[in-house]
Design a protein around this motif. Sequence first.
Motif, mmCIF file in Angstrom:
data_model
loop_
_atom_site.group_PDB
_atom_site.id
_atom_site.type_symbol
_atom_site.label_atom_id
_atom_site.label_comp_id
_atom_site.label_asym_id
_atom_site.label_seq_id
_atom_site.Cartn_x
_atom_site.Cartn_y
_atom_site.Cartn_z
ATOM 1 N N GLU A 145 3.106 6.665 -1.429
ATOM 2 C CA GLU A 145 3.711 5.379 -1.070
ATOM 3 C C GLU A 145 2.821 4.571 -0.120
ATOM 4 O O GLU A 145 2.869 3.337 -0.120
ATOM 5 C CB GLU A 145 5.080 5.608 -0.430
ATOM 6 C CG GLU A 145 6.159 6.086 -1.392
ATOM 7 C CD GLU A 145 6.024 7.550 -1.812
ATOM 8 O OE1 GLU A 145 6.683 7.964 -2.779
ATOM 9 O OE2 GLU A 145 5.215 8.272 -1.168
ATOM 10 N N GLU A 146 1.993 5.263 0.668
ATOM 11 C CA GLU A 146 1.125 4.562 1.625
ATOM 12 C C GLU A 146 0.067 3.718 0.947
ATOM 13 O O GLU A 146 -0.431 2.749 1.536
ATOM 14 C CB GLU A 146 0.445 5.576 2.557
ATOM 15 C CG GLU A 146 1.369 6.181 3.597
ATOM 16 C CD GLU A 146 0.599 7.071 4.563
ATOM 17 O OE1 GLU A 146 -0.475 6.632 5.031
ATOM 18 O OE2 GLU A 146 1.048 8.189 4.823
ATOM 19 N N VAL A 147 -0.322 4.079 -0.272
ATOM 20 C CA VAL A 147 -1.402 3.361 -0.946
ATOM 21 C C VAL A 147 -0.919 2.617 -2.188
ATOM 22 O O VAL A 147 -1.731 2.118 -2.969
ATOM 23 C CB VAL A 147 -2.547 4.322 -1.337
ATOM 24 C CG1 VAL A 147 -3.174 4.922 -0.095
ATOM 25 C CG2 VAL A 147 -2.061 5.423 -2.277
ATOM 26 N N MET A 148 0.391 2.502 -2.373
ATOM 27 C CA MET A 148 0.942 1.830 -3.547
ATOM 28 C C MET A 148 1.561 0.494 -3.135
ATOM 29 O O MET A 148 2.680 0.453 -2.607
ATOM 30 C CB MET A 148 2.001 2.716 -4.225
ATOM 31 C CG MET A 148 2.757 2.043 -5.369
ATOM 32 S SD MET A 148 1.706 1.366 -6.662
ATOM 33 C CE MET A 148 1.183 2.857 -7.506
ATOM 34 N N PRO A 149 0.851 -0.626 -3.356
ATOM 35 C CA PRO A 149 1.392 -1.928 -2.948
ATOM 36 C C PRO A 149 2.428 -2.493 -3.925
ATOM 37 O O PRO A 149 3.108 -3.457 -3.590
ATOM 38 C CB PRO A 149 0.144 -2.809 -2.902
ATOM 39 C CG PRO A 149 -0.769 -2.209 -3.909
ATOM 40 C CD PRO A 149 -0.515 -0.727 -3.876
ATOM 41 N N PRO B 295 -6.728 -4.333 1.550
ATOM 42 C CA PRO B 295 -7.480 -3.182 1.024
ATOM 43 C C PRO B 295 -7.273 -3.001 -0.473
ATOM 44 O O PRO B 295 -6.359 -3.580 -1.072
ATOM 45 C CB PRO B 295 -6.881 -2.001 1.808
ATOM 46 C CG PRO B 295 -5.470 -2.425 2.090
ATOM 47 C CD PRO B 295 -5.541 -3.910 2.330
ATOM 48 N N HIS B 296 -8.137 -2.204 -1.084
ATOM 49 C CA HIS B 296 -7.950 -1.827 -2.482
ATOM 50 C C HIS B 296 -6.576 -1.168 -2.641
ATOM 51 O O HIS B 296 -6.173 -0.385 -1.783
ATOM 52 C CB HIS B 296 -9.043 -0.846 -2.909
ATOM 53 C CG HIS B 296 -8.996 -0.486 -4.350
ATOM 54 N ND1 HIS B 296 -9.295 -1.376 -5.352
ATOM 55 C CD2 HIS B 296 -8.656 0.671 -4.963
ATOM 56 C CE1 HIS B 296 -9.153 -0.784 -6.525
ATOM 57 N NE2 HIS B 296 -8.771 0.459 -6.312
ATOM 58 N N PRO B 297 -5.804 -1.534 -3.663
ATOM 59 C CA PRO B 297 -6.147 -2.246 -4.896
ATOM 60 C C PRO B 297 -5.855 -3.749 -4.893
ATOM 61 O O PRO B 297 -5.279 -4.267 -5.866
ATOM 62 C CB PRO B 297 -5.276 -1.537 -5.923
ATOM 63 C CG PRO B 297 -4.014 -1.216 -5.155
ATOM 64 C CD PRO B 297 -4.464 -0.923 -3.746
ATOM 65 N N ALA B 298 -6.249 -4.467 -3.860
ATOM 66 C CA ALA B 298 -5.964 -5.896 -3.791
ATOM 67 C C ALA B 298 -6.513 -6.656 -4.986
ATOM 68 O O ALA B 298 -5.953 -7.677 -5.392
ATOM 69 C CB ALA B 298 -6.539 -6.472 -2.491
ATOM 70 N N GLY B 299 -7.620 -6.175 -5.574
ATOM 71 C CA GLY B 299 -8.217 -6.871 -6.704
ATOM 72 C C GLY B 299 -7.585 -6.560 -8.047
ATOM 73 O O GLY B 299 -7.933 -7.186 -9.052
ATOM 74 N N ASN B 300 -6.665 -5.593 -8.094
ATOM 75 C CA ASN B 300 -6.046 -5.212 -9.362
ATOM 76 C C ASN B 300 -5.113 -6.303 -9.869
ATOM 77 O O ASN B 300 -4.304 -6.851 -9.113
ATOM 78 C CB ASN B 300 -5.254 -3.913 -9.208
ATOM 79 C CG ASN B 300 -6.146 -2.690 -9.190
ATOM 80 O OD1 ASN B 300 -7.372 -2.806 -9.109
ATOM 81 N ND2 ASN B 300 -5.544 -1.521 -9.248
ATOM 82 N N VAL B 301 -5.183 -6.570 -11.164
ATOM 83 C CA VAL B 301 -4.357 -7.619 -11.751
ATOM 84 C C VAL B 301 -2.871 -7.299 -11.601
ATOM 85 O O VAL B 301 -2.051 -8.199 -11.434
ATOM 86 C CB VAL B 301 -4.725 -7.811 -13.238
ATOM 87 C CG1 VAL B 301 -3.803 -8.823 -13.892
ATOM 88 C CG2 VAL B 301 -6.161 -8.273 -13.372
ATOM 89 N N GLY B 302 -2.506 -6.008 -11.621
ATOM 90 C CA GLY B 302 -1.101 -5.633 -11.472
ATOM 91 C C GLY B 302 -0.508 -6.130 -10.168
ATOM 92 O O GLY B 302 0.661 -6.528 -10.115
ATOM 93 N N VAL B 303 -1.309 -6.133 -9.104
ATOM 94 C CA VAL B 303 -0.862 -6.645 -7.807
ATOM 95 C C VAL B 303 -0.617 -8.137 -7.893
ATOM 96 O O VAL B 303 0.384 -8.662 -7.379
ATOM 97 C CB VAL B 303 -1.900 -6.323 -6.715
ATOM 98 C CG1 VAL B 303 -1.512 -6.966 -5.391
ATOM 99 C CG2 VAL B 303 -2.050 -4.816 -6.547
#
Length: 451
Positions: A385-389, A217-225
């Motif tokens: 925390e649930e949405v912070m990978p 799920p998003h933010p899978a596309g974020n460069v930080g990930v």
Amino acid sequence: MSRDIKVKKGLDLRLKGEAEKTVVDAPRSKTFAIKPPDFHAVVPKMLIKKEGTKILAGEELFFSKYNEAVRFTSPVSGTLKEIVRGDKRRILEIVIEADSENSYKDYGKMNASSASSEEVKNRVFESGCGAFLKQRPYDIVANPEDEPKAIYVSAFNSAPLAADLDFILGDKKAAFQEGINALKKLTPGKVYLAVNKKVASNLTDIQGVELLTVSGPHPAGNVGVHIQNTDPINMGDRVWTVGAEDVSIIGNLFLTGQYRAERTIAVAGSASKEQDRKYYKTYIGANIEDLIGEVNDEQTRVISGDVYTGLRLSNKQYVSFYDNTLTLIPEGNNYRMFGWLPFTYNGIPSMSKTSLSWMFPNKKYEVDTNLNGEERALVVTGEMEEVMPLDVFPMQLLKACMTGNIEKMESLGIYEVIPEDFALIDYVNTSKLEAQEIIRLGLDLMITEVG
């Protein structure tokens, strides 16, 4: 060589109004604009000051006050129409009245693979393509004097209604490959390219990159990930990131000797006209009204970018420098009576089990801009925390930024994050905090105090 990255924490917000996979030529805007506020921490020094001056596409407009090597050039040829200033004479827009066809400044063709690293770097920055290179930490325009340990390119934007970058690059692979060849000369490390694992990518055969196939799920596309899962940033490190279509602009510079600032923009969102939901070929800084026509600003929110991180604009303004998406959603002018009651309203997506939206994971929604409440006390709920990978403690880092505690900010991972990494927290947190703004202020403090 490829590597899989599977993101487990996050949230996919499914919205109505996706752009149709059709590319058309946009009507040529009468005016285009470069907006210095798009380049965070850059103070512009104008090279062309007189209104009415003729300008070539790729000709220098201004440079950074703090680094003359960082130059910004015109996306089109035409005439300098106006320099729009705000408070304290801050330059907000440089408006160019465009010619019917572009005339380009010739930088000369160059083979990126055979040229030296210094030659490639000089060409990239003198042409204005250096503006596409953004530095981590801090999310600012890269300094040409630095040597990044790696460069990251993401061809996967997982945000709601965001442009399909893989689709945009379908007819630009040759330029994209040459852009990658140039980027390889700018770092002693690797160039990473991220693509969506769930779709058949056009870019899996690009040479000279370490391919990252990303799912989740998003933010899978974020460069930080991608950075944290491959080569995390430590204090003193420098990493550069580049937008996917921007790589093709860099590649065209070497193939043609011209700064061709072509931009493909997806018009999306439930408040947009269905016939307008397409991909439009234009140039950086296009006038929004020329893309979508008249819009009632009281009823419709025009966003340059996606719904999480985009900038609110009017249709009389110009698409931001880095954006491939123009999103239109309804303004949240309607308030729901007894909206706090469980199960009363289920027409909006929510992480809370008090809404039934969790029972329909594939349903698409028409959302508006209503915040559904005002700012409240910051309490421990676990929802951040649930949405912070990323491997950070989001609430603690936000508190450290709010109090300006530099030592805690460093220990909690401020060098590894930028505002977009906290965009989902803006959406889900019941405290209604502006998390992205808090992180941006924290990063600005680090630039000032640490450098």
